[in-house]
Design a protein around this motif. Structure first.
Motif, mmCIF file in Angstrom:
data_model
loop_
_atom_site.group_PDB
_atom_site.id
_atom_site.type_symbol
_atom_site.label_atom_id
_atom_site.label_comp_id
_atom_site.label_asym_id
_atom_site.label_seq_id
_atom_site.Cartn_x
_atom_site.Cartn_y
_atom_site.Cartn_z
ATOM 1 N N PHE A 23 0.841 -1.214 0.000
ATOM 2 C CA PHE A 23 0.000 0.000 0.000
ATOM 3 C C PHE A 23 0.874 1.262 0.000
ATOM 4 O O PHE A 23 0.600 2.236 -0.717
ATOM 5 C CB PHE A 23 -0.928 0.014 1.220
ATOM 6 N N SER A 290 -2.795 16.069 0.665
ATOM 7 C CA SER A 290 -2.651 14.635 0.402
ATOM 8 C C SER A 290 -1.230 14.173 0.740
ATOM 9 O O SER A 290 -1.038 13.127 1.376
ATOM 10 C CB SER A 290 -2.974 14.358 -1.070
ATOM 11 N N PHE A 293 -0.727 14.006 4.532
ATOM 12 C CA PHE A 293 -1.314 12.790 5.129
ATOM 13 C C PHE A 293 -0.566 11.541 4.675
ATOM 14 O O PHE A 293 -0.374 10.600 5.435
ATOM 15 C CB PHE A 293 -2.798 12.675 4.759
ATOM 16 N N LEU A 300 4.096 6.281 9.802
ATOM 17 C CA LEU A 300 3.421 5.310 10.673
ATOM 18 C C LEU A 300 3.679 3.884 10.193
ATOM 19 O O LEU A 300 3.877 2.966 11.005
ATOM 20 C CB LEU A 300 1.914 5.593 10.698
ATOM 21 N N LEU B 21 -5.508 2.763 -5.694
ATOM 22 C CA LEU B 21 -5.037 3.041 -4.331
ATOM 23 C C LEU B 21 -6.157 2.793 -3.328
ATOM 24 O O LEU B 21 -5.931 2.186 -2.265
ATOM 25 C CB LEU B 21 -4.561 4.499 -4.251
ATOM 26 N N GLN B 24 -6.695 -0.768 -2.949
ATOM 27 C CA GLN B 24 -5.625 -1.364 -2.152
ATOM 28 C C GLN B 24 -5.812 -1.021 -0.670
ATOM 29 O O GLN B 24 -5.537 -1.848 0.213
ATOM 30 C CB GLN B 24 -4.282 -0.830 -2.676
ATOM 31 N N SER B 25 -6.295 0.180 -0.419
ATOM 32 C CA SER B 25 -6.559 0.602 0.964
ATOM 33 C C SER B 25 -7.641 -0.277 1.575
ATOM 34 O O SER B 25 -7.522 -0.748 2.717
ATOM 35 C CB SER B 25 -6.988 2.065 0.961
ATOM 36 N N LEU B 28 -6.235 -3.637 2.342
ATOM 37 C CA LEU B 28 -5.417 -3.637 3.557
ATOM 38 C C LEU B 28 -6.304 -3.634 4.805
ATOM 39 O O LEU B 28 -6.073 -4.408 5.751
ATOM 40 C CB LEU B 28 -4.495 -2.408 3.551
ATOM 41 N N LEU B 52 -1.636 1.663 13.203
ATOM 42 C CA LEU B 52 -2.424 1.274 12.021
ATOM 43 C C LEU B 52 -3.770 1.981 11.917
ATOM 44 O O LEU B 52 -4.233 2.261 10.803
ATOM 45 C CB LEU B 52 -2.604 -0.246 11.976
ATOM 46 N N ILE B 54 -4.367 5.060 12.911
ATOM 47 C CA ILE B 54 -4.044 6.417 12.415
ATOM 48 C C ILE B 54 -3.584 6.332 10.953
ATOM 49 O O ILE B 54 -3.927 7.181 10.127
ATOM 50 C CB ILE B 54 -2.942 7.063 13.280
ATOM 51 N N HIS B 55 -2.834 5.264 10.691
ATOM 52 C CA HIS B 55 -2.377 5.056 9.308
ATOM 53 C C HIS B 55 -3.575 4.971 8.373
ATOM 54 O O HIS B 55 -3.592 5.572 7.286
ATOM 55 C CB HIS B 55 -1.539 3.778 9.249
ATOM 56 N N ASP B 58 -5.081 8.510 8.040
ATOM 57 C CA ASP B 58 -4.249 9.391 7.197
ATOM 58 C C ASP B 58 -4.305 8.970 5.732
ATOM 59 O O ASP B 58 -4.357 9.818 4.824
ATOM 60 C CB ASP B 58 -2.794 9.375 7.682
ATOM 61 N N SER B 59 -4.280 7.629 5.539
ATOM 62 C CA SER B 59 -4.337 7.147 4.144
ATOM 63 C C SER B 59 -5.660 7.554 3.504
ATOM 64 O O SER B 59 -5.709 7.967 2.333
ATOM 65 C CB SER B 59 -4.202 5.621 4.096
ATOM 66 N N GLU B 61 -7.508 10.121 4.390
ATOM 67 C CA GLU B 61 -7.480 11.571 4.161
ATOM 68 C C GLU B 61 -6.652 11.916 2.930
ATOM 69 O O GLU B 61 -6.999 12.800 2.139
ATOM 70 C CB GLU B 61 -6.898 12.289 5.391
ATOM 71 N N SER B 62 -5.549 11.211 2.802
ATOM 72 C CA SER B 62 -4.673 11.445 1.643
ATOM 73 C C SER B 62 -5.426 11.152 0.342
ATOM 74 O O SER B 62 -5.383 11.937 -0.610
ATOM 75 C CB SER B 62 -3.432 10.562 1.744
ATOM 76 N N ALA B 63 -6.121 10.014 0.344
ATOM 77 C CA ALA B 63 -6.873 9.632 -0.852
ATOM 78 C C ALA B 63 -7.993 10.639 -1.121
ATOM 79 O O ALA B 63 -8.259 11.019 -2.270
ATOM 80 C CB ALA B 63 -7.453 8.226 -0.687
ATOM 81 N N SER B 65 -7.996 13.760 -0.271
ATOM 82 C CA SER B 65 -7.388 14.990 -0.796
ATOM 83 C C SER B 65 -7.005 14.828 -2.264
ATOM 84 O O SER B 65 -7.153 15.761 -3.066
ATOM 85 C CB SER B 65 -6.144 15.353 0.019
ATOM 86 N N LEU B 66 -6.519 13.622 -2.587
ATOM 87 C CA LEU B 66 -6.202 13.364 -4.001
ATOM 88 C C LEU B 66 -7.463 13.460 -4.856
ATOM 89 O O LEU B 66 -7.433 14.001 -5.971
ATOM 90 C CB LEU B 66 -5.573 11.988 -4.171
#
Lengths: 326, 143
Positions: A23, A290, A293, A300, B21, B24-25, B28, B52, B54-55, B58-59, B61-63, B65-66
């Motif tokens: 990932f 993005s 994060f 992490l 992504l 995949q998220s 996971l 994990l 928080i991971h 964040d993942s 949130e990242s996605a 934002s993308l």
């Protein structure tokens, strides 16, 4: 309480680490890809902004140029309209002068005919007067001869004292009267000849004057015809000039409409380009978020991996110990 | 002005990558749920709590934002397209204006050429009129 097999847990942790790594790799690639896309859109926005500024600048220049051409063509239309009016006036003047010159020519032609007739009459009168004078001269000559003859007869008679000469005396008197009458007639004939000669001279002078004036009038007619012909051409040129000016004006007006439309479109191009650039800026902000994060998630994941490795190592040790005991 | 298809392809590729992504998220997170039935001791709880969970946030949130970046790029594409259309139309109009002005100038030149000939002819006509006038006077208009 559930019982866990360390080997199964260890394999699961291995798989979990792999999944996390997988990932992380994908998210890094995606983030890089997003950065690359963002960079390209940033360049695109800058390029489109420059291009839109050029489009607007060109449209504004077009507007100025179109306005200048319209002003110029408007002045030309006025100038050509005035030219047409002037040409009409010149043509009217030339036609008027042609009418006058033809009238003058006609009048002088009539005058010449009258003068020629006068001259002919004067010539005839002179001939007649001269003939009358010759006749009068002959009569005077005959009267003088008759008088001479009567006087001779009277002298012959008077030389003979016995003869009665009263008859001869009377004949001489009569002859003298005839001579006097003939001489008066001759004087009158000569006066008539002089009068006829004077009249003929006047008639000939009039003919000469008429011929000269007619010749001048002929030239005036020729020049006035030329004036009309030139004025017609002048009018045709002026009308053609106005027609071309109107054609130019129609094109200039069409250009003006297009310039107005082009300026509006150019302004829209700038507005849209700025909005696009603003959207790209917003996209940039989201990308930063993005990345932030993603970086956090990445950190992490690294730290989780360390803990998972440690935990896995403990499980492996535990498993080894259990195997040794059994 | 430009070929937008290259950018649309990039955007499409990024959309695809984001979709992958997110897949995949999910995969996971699904796996994390799966192994709870196998490994659910204090250590697992601690790793989940400290990293994990928080991971995953964040993942996500990242996605998200993308996805927002992509949405803004889609909006930008709309504006780019409208700007491009308007600019192209303005450019075409500018070319038409240039052609019309050239034609107008050519007509004006023709008009001026005819005007100058008219002026010369008008002068000649007036000279002939004056000459005829003078000749009529010489001849004697009223004998």
């Amino acid at each position: 309480m559930p019982t866990y097999d360390p080997r199964v847990i260890s394999r699961s942790i291995d798989t979990l680490e792999s999944e996390i790594q997988r990932f992380t790799d994908i998210s890094s690639e995606t983030s890089q890809q997003a950065g690359y896309v963002q960079l390209n859109y940033r360049e695109r926005a800058e390029r489109v902004l420059r291009w839109s500024a050029i489009v607007l600048d060109r449209a504004l220049n077009d507007t100025l140029e179109v306005r200048a051409v319209n002003d110029e063509v408007d002045r030309l239309v006025i100038q050509c309209s005035e030219a047409v009016e002037i040409a009409h006036q010149t043509l009217a003047n030339s036609e008027h002068i042609r009418t006058r010159s033809i009238a003058t020519q006609d009048r002088w032609r009539v005058e010449l005919q009258a003068a020629l007739a006068w001259e002919a009459r004067a010539e005839a009168e002179l001939s007649s007067a001269k003939a009358a004078r010759e006749k009068a001269e002959s009569q005077v000559s005959r009267a003088m001869h008759a008088l001479s003859k009567a006087e001779s007869a009277l002298y012959s008679c008077q030389s003979d004292s016995k003869r009665n000469c009263s008859g001869h005396q009377a004949a001489v008197g009569a002859a003298r009267n005839n001579l006097a009458t003939a001489q008066i007639a001759l004087q009158q004939a000569e006066a008539r000849v002089r009068a006829a000669e004077a009249d003929l001279a006047l008639a000939r002078a009039r003919v000469a004057q008429c011929r000269k004036s007619l010749a001048i009038a002929d030239v005036a007619v020729t020049r006035s015809h030329q004036a009309v012909s030139i004025a017609i051409d002048s009018l045709a040129r002026a009308e053609s000039s106005l027609s071309d000016a109107h054609a130019a004006q129609r094109k200039a007006i069409e250009a003006q409409y297009k310039a107005i439309e082009a300026e509006e479109l150019a302004k829209e191009t700038v507005t849209r380009s700025r909005q696009a650039a603003a959207n790209v800026d917003t996209a940039q902000t989201h990308l930063y978020q993005s990345i932030k994060f993603n970086d956090s998630a990445h950190n992490l994941a690294i730290r989780a991996k360390l803990d998972l490795d440690y935990r896995n190592e403990q499980l492996r040790n535990f498993n080894r110990l259990s195997s040794d005991i059994s | 002005m430009e070929d937008s298809s290259w950018y649309l392809k990039q955007r499409s590729d990024l959309q695809e990558a984001l979709w992958y992504l997110q897949q995949q998220s999910r995969h996971l997170q699904d796996y994390r749920l799966d192994i709870r039935g196998i490994w659910a001791d204090d250590a697992a709880t601690e790793i989940d709590r400290r990293y994990l969970n928080i991971h995953a946030q964040d993942s996500s949130e990242s996605a998200r934002s993308l996805a927002s970046q992509l949405a803004s790029i889609v909006d930008a594409d709309v504006e780019f397209d409208l700007a491009n259309r308007a600019g192209m139309k303005a450019t075409q109009l500018s070319q038409q204006i240039d052609r019309l002005l050239r034609l107008a100038r050519a007509e004006m030149n023709r008009s001026l050429a005819e005007y100058y000939i008219h002026q010369e002819r008008d002068l000649a006509a007036n000279a002939a009129i004056a000459e005829a006038e003078s000749l009529i006077s010489q001849a004697g208009e009223y004998p």
